[in-house]
Design an enzyme around this catalytic site. Sequence first.
Site, PDB file in Angstrom:
ATOM      1  N   LYS A  51       0.850  -1.212   0.000  1.00 53.80           N
ATOM      2  CA  LYS A  51       0.000   0.000   0.000  1.00 53.80           C
ATOM      3  C   LYS A  51       0.876   1.248   0.000  1.00 53.80           C
ATOM      4  O   LYS A  51       0.602   2.210  -0.711  1.00 53.80           O
ATOM      5  CB  LYS A  51      -0.916   0.000   1.228  1.00 53.80           C
ATOM      6  N   GLN A  95      -5.708  -2.106   9.089  1.00 54.99           N
ATOM      7  CA  GLN A  95      -5.453  -3.400   8.469  1.00 54.99           C
ATOM      8  C   GLN A  95      -6.095  -4.522   9.286  1.00 54.99           C
ATOM      9  O   GLN A  95      -5.921  -4.596  10.501  1.00 54.99           O
ATOM     10  CB  GLN A  95      -3.933  -3.613   8.344  1.00 54.99           C
ATOM     11  N   ASP A 118     -11.982   1.690   2.934  1.00 45.65           N
ATOM     12  CA  ASP A 118     -12.273   0.263   2.752  1.00 45.65           C
ATOM     13  C   ASP A 118     -13.736   0.020   2.388  1.00 45.65           C
ATOM     14  O   ASP A 118     -14.088  -1.052   1.897  1.00 45.65           O
ATOM     15  CB  ASP A 118     -11.996  -0.497   4.060  1.00 45.65           C
TER      16      ASP A 118
HETATM   17  N1  GUN Z   1      -7.114  -7.487   5.124  1.00 42.57           N
HETATM   18  C1  GUN Z   1      -7.267  -8.222   4.000  1.00 42.57           C
HETATM   19  N2  GUN Z   1      -7.887  -7.486   3.049  1.00 42.57           N
HETATM   20  C2  GUN Z   1      -8.136  -6.273   3.592  1.00 42.57           C
HETATM   21  C3  GUN Z   1      -8.739  -5.087   3.110  1.00 42.57           C
HETATM   22  O1  GUN Z   1      -9.205  -4.995   1.968  1.00 42.57           O
HETATM   23  N3  GUN Z   1      -8.784  -4.046   3.990  1.00 42.57           N
HETATM   24  C4  GUN Z   1      -8.288  -4.116   5.243  1.00 42.57           C
HETATM   25  N4  GUN Z   1      -8.412  -3.045   6.026  1.00 42.57           N
HETATM   26  N5  GUN Z   1      -7.734  -5.209   5.735  1.00 42.57           N
HETATM   27  C5  GUN Z   1      -7.647  -6.275   4.903  1.00 42.57           C
END
Ligand code: GUN
Length: 286
Positions: A51, A95, A118
């Site tokens: 990211k 996350q 998200d």
């Molecule tokens: N963990 C796995 N995929 C995601 C996601 O798309 N967003 C977040 N915040 N955590 C994740």
Amino acid sequence: MVISGKELAAKLKAEMAEQVAEFPGKYGRVPHLVVILVGNDPGSQTYVRNKEKACDVVGFKHTTYRLPEDTPEQEVLDRIAELNADDSVDGILVQLPLPRHISETKVIEAIAKEKDVDGFHPLNTAALWQKRPNNTCVVPCTPMGIIKLLEEGNVEIAGKKAVVLGRSQIVGLPISKLLLDRNATVTICHSRTKDLAEVTRQADILVAAIGKAKFVTGDMVKEGAAVIDVGMDLDENGKLCGDVDFASVEPKASVITPVPGGVGPMTICCLMSNTIQCFLNRFTQK
Ligand code: GUN
């Protein structure tokens, strides 16, 4: 045909970089994404690093808070409250998964819905399921990335049978709704589904999001199906692989996404576009 999410994501990120380059002139600054990572989950560490790299490519400001595994829940909630109130922050992502002593529900609800890149906040989830006419609500990143991959592969969705393996809040449920919105006939399968292979063999579009290495084998797939592999699993040698047994499924599929280099890069790409959307909403919805 193997659809490369890596290539598609690179193309889309280059387009976003051009768009973002104009933001300082238009809005006085670039979007700012904040990521909170609690603990040492290896998968999450990789995601977060990717990211950060993507933010650099598109030209965002980004901040990552790496908090220790034993951080109290209240400390995470307090940090979110500060970021909600901080006018220089456009997007907040915590996350997942979180350590067990921290409630994911509480954390997700704590994020201001306007900064929820998200698309997991209950109001954003409700907006997705109500199919609001305006497009200012954020759609979860992985499902949106899957739709873009299907579009890239020229896969027709309307009138087709789509089978989704997995019913998670992050992938299974929202991708089912996005496919339904595009007029597919959608079946959602899970661990209690009977005669699973019978069901998957009917799929024109098969989305595997169950987290079981190489679970979907060639005999479970119809000739000519489009197969999207959301898995991030480890094979018997500890190597990254998907939910789909690529070797036996690829010869039957009309299109298929690889792991790595398929859905993963598209998730991050859609996170970038969601952040731009949250940023722009702040300037246009005052
Ligand atoms: N963990 C796995 N995929 C995601 C996601 O798309 N967003 C977040 N915040 N955590 C994740």
